[in-house]
Design an enzyme around this catalytic site. Structure first.
Site, mmCIF file in Angstrom:
data_model
loop_
_atom_site.group_PDB
_atom_site.id
_atom_site.type_symbol
_atom_site.label_atom_id
_atom_site.label_comp_id
_atom_site.label_asym_id
_atom_site.label_seq_id
_atom_site.Cartn_x
_atom_site.Cartn_y
_atom_site.Cartn_z
ATOM 1 N N ASP A 144 0.868 -1.163 0.000
ATOM 2 C CA ASP A 144 0.000 0.000 0.000
ATOM 3 C C ASP A 144 0.916 1.226 0.000
ATOM 4 O O ASP A 144 2.133 1.102 0.182
ATOM 5 C CB ASP A 144 -0.895 -0.048 1.247
ATOM 6 C CG ASP A 144 -1.849 1.119 1.328
ATOM 7 O OD1 ASP A 144 -2.281 1.619 0.268
ATOM 8 O OD2 ASP A 144 -2.155 1.559 2.451
ATOM 9 N N ASP A 146 -0.086 4.925 1.459
ATOM 10 C CA ASP A 146 -0.222 5.763 2.644
ATOM 11 C C ASP A 146 -0.046 4.955 3.923
ATOM 12 O O ASP A 146 -0.683 3.922 4.125
ATOM 13 C CB ASP A 146 -1.602 6.435 2.654
ATOM 14 C CG ASP A 146 -1.772 7.384 1.479
ATOM 15 O OD1 ASP A 146 -0.953 8.296 1.333
ATOM 16 O OD2 ASP A 146 -2.723 7.189 0.696
#
Length: 583
Positions: A144, A146
């Site tokens: 991912d 963030d």
């Protein structure tokens, strides 16, 4: 102090029965004393190898003497069949002085026997295993963006809070007085539940019980007796109300990502304004409006703009992100990125952290993926972006290195890449959106990024925490053992009250405590963390401390009915080490 007579030591320990932790125990020494086996009648049965007694004085002293004492009492008790009444020839303990003597001796023992250096045992860069993982079997690493590849400073939380508060007042026409509520750092913690209909923020344990003392209406705690009344005389919340698979039930929402901290704080502030000013309002409407206001900060791109304008202020430890990606790629691992963030935002951040050629590290890059829907449906097809970020109309027949893709779904991803099973490892911070489907439905390896580990590790490594937790366990043992005797109920009540006050909540967040534990149980967050992640760590930089052929083994911690007979051979402070390595 260990030169005392055997009689003195047995007398001290006879009143103890320290239960094993759910995640491990320091009461692993307890079946022997001075190298002797304890028989059911409490007599020594001959010498035995007792590493814990030789090397771990705390574990040897603070231990369960269940065979020695409980077995003896059972042998002396008789059962009257007609009335099912027990009689016993054991001496009845009713002397308060005796009880407090046991208490004071135990307290002194716990204080004196915390070995030097037992604190600071935890390394904040450690990776913790819920499941056995051999990195040598992993060929593909996914991330991912963030709070995984990019970690953000706490200054971002205040910016999100302020802008959402502004939307609430200006767009949703909420009272101007709410604007006077400034952001409160460290008010909320991740993993809390919010009762949408009652407007209450709270902490719930792994067994769906509300931790009393952690229920807030606005910015003020709700008294325990009121909480019990609000929930029908019990602090238990039924499964169907707690949350669904993705953290939201019909009546409650669990806040599971780091971005949710500003939202919880704004909910508390808005609730507090209405309550303090005696203004009638509907908590359900407030929840929806605050949620929408927070969403607007993301949808309208404010958060992206702030970060892109001042990368140095908001992005933390970008050089470590580069080091991780470089190491994996140089060892021939395939890398991919699946994020909900837009390409322009990711591109700017990755160029800052990794360099202009950051895309060379990745075999597949997917933006605006719309997780968790990306992982659990097959509706949206992939679309390709050109070098300017504009959508292309061509049909996607392969996922090529150097290209940027938008949306898509996991079913097509698996078909186009052929990447399946435990050779794929995906890292993310959101247990539901990032990890749950991948582990349960597709058998990928999953790694949870838990930035809070770094702060909580510092607390666990303090002498105050060590003393508090050791005494909490010892006091629990006194309570458990003494309750079988005819003792002063007042004394037990005093001990029980101290046990509740002796918990370590205030050493962490003063309002809600640790994100991993309630008073005595794992939190609901901890339960999900163990369920949905093979490994968890404070940041992906922790990978730099391990060889890429390293095997992570979860600690074989005893179940409640198992005797903790195994131990780490290379640890001198065996039982104490296990105590402080585990929550």
């Amino acid at each position: 102090m260990w030169q005392r007579s055997t009689t003195s030591r047995v007398s001290l320990c006879a009143g103890l029965n320290i239960p094993a932790f759910a995640c491990g125990s320091f009461a692993s020494a307890g079946a022997t004393m001075n190298g002797q086996n304890c028989c059911k009648d409490g007599q020594n049965c001959g010498p035995t190898r007792n590493l814990a007694a030789n090397h771990n004085p705390v574990a040897a002293a603070v231990t369960s003497q269940r065979h020695q004492i409980v077995g003896k009492n059972r042998g002396e008790e008789s059962l009257t069949k007609s009335g099912r009444a027990f009689s016993s020839t054991a001496p009845q303990i009713n002397n308060k002085t005796y009880l407090w003597a046991r208490y004071n001796e135990m307290k002194r023992l716990v204080h004196d026997l915390i070995p030097p250096g037992v604190c600071s045992l935890l390394n904040p860069s450690t990776i913790y295993a819920n499941n056995e993982v051999n990195l040598e079997e992993v060929d593909i690493y996914g991330f991912d963006y963030d709070y995984t590849l990019a970690l953000y400073s706490s200054a971002l939380d205040e910016m999100i809070y302020n802008k959402a508060r502004e939307f609430l007042v200006q767009h949703y026409k909420y009272p101007e007085g709410i604007s006077k509520y400034d952001y409160i750092p460290n008010f909320a913690t991740r993993g809390l539940h919010y009762d949408i209909q009652k407007g209450l923020l709270m902490k719930i344990d792994a067994f769906h019980y509300i931790q009393l003392g952690t229920v807030y209406r606005g910015l003020k705690p709700v008294p325990d007796d009121e909480v019990m009344k609000l929930y029908g005389g019990s602090n238990h919340v039924p499964l169907h109300q707690v949350s669904g698979f993705y953290g939201k039930g019909p009546k409650m929402k669990q806040f599971m990502d780091v971005f949710s901290i500003p939202e919880m704080t704004l909910l508390a502030a808005a609730n507090d304004y209405f309550i303090s000013n005696d203004i009638e309002y509907d908590p359900v409407h407030l929840y929806k409006d605050v949620s929408d206001a927070i969403g607007m900060v993301h949808i309208k791109g404010y958060m992206y703009k702030w970060i892109m304008q001042d990368l140095e202020k908001y992005i933390l430890r970008g050089d470590e992100t580069y080091a991780v990606l470089h190491r994996l790629a140089s060892h021939g691992k395939k890398l991919f990125l699946i994020t909900n963030s837009p390409f322009s935002f990711v591109d700017k951040g990755m160029k800052y952290m990794v360099g202009k050629e950051w895309r060379d590290f990745f075999d597949v890059v997917i933006v605006q993926a719309d997780k968790p829907h990306f992982f659990n449906d097959c509706v949206k097809p992939f679309r390709r972006l050109d070098s300017n970020g504009d959508l292309q109309w061509d049909r996607i027949k392969s996922l090529d290195k150097g290209q940027i893709y938008k949306q898509g779904n996991l079913v097509d991803f698996l078909k186009l890449t052929g990447w399946r099973g435990s050779k794929v490892f995906y890292f993310g911070d959101h247990l539901y959106s990032d990890l749950a489907d991948l582990m349960l439905r597709h058998g990928w390896r999953t790694g949870a990024i838990v930035p809070e580990l770094e702060v909580e590790t510092k607390v666990v490594n303090t002498e105050q925490y060590a003393q508090s937790l050791t005494w909490l366990q010892a006091l629990t043992g006194l309570l458990e053992r003494m309750q079988v005797h005819s003792v002063s109920k007042k004394v037990l009540q005093e001990w029980l009250k101290e046990r509740e006050e002796a918990v370590t909540k205030n050493l962490f967040n003063p309002h809600f405590g640790s994100i991993f534990r309630t008073c005595h149980n794992p939190t609901y967050f901890s339960r999900r963390l163990c369920r949905f992640s093979d490994l968890y760590m404070a940041s992906i930089s922790c990978l730099l401390n391990y060889d890429l052929s390293y095997t992570f083994y979860p600690r074989r911690t005893p179940l409640q009915h198992e005797a903790p007979l195994w131990m780490d051979q290379n640890e001198t402070i065996l039982g104490v080490n296990r105590l402080f390595l585990l929550w």
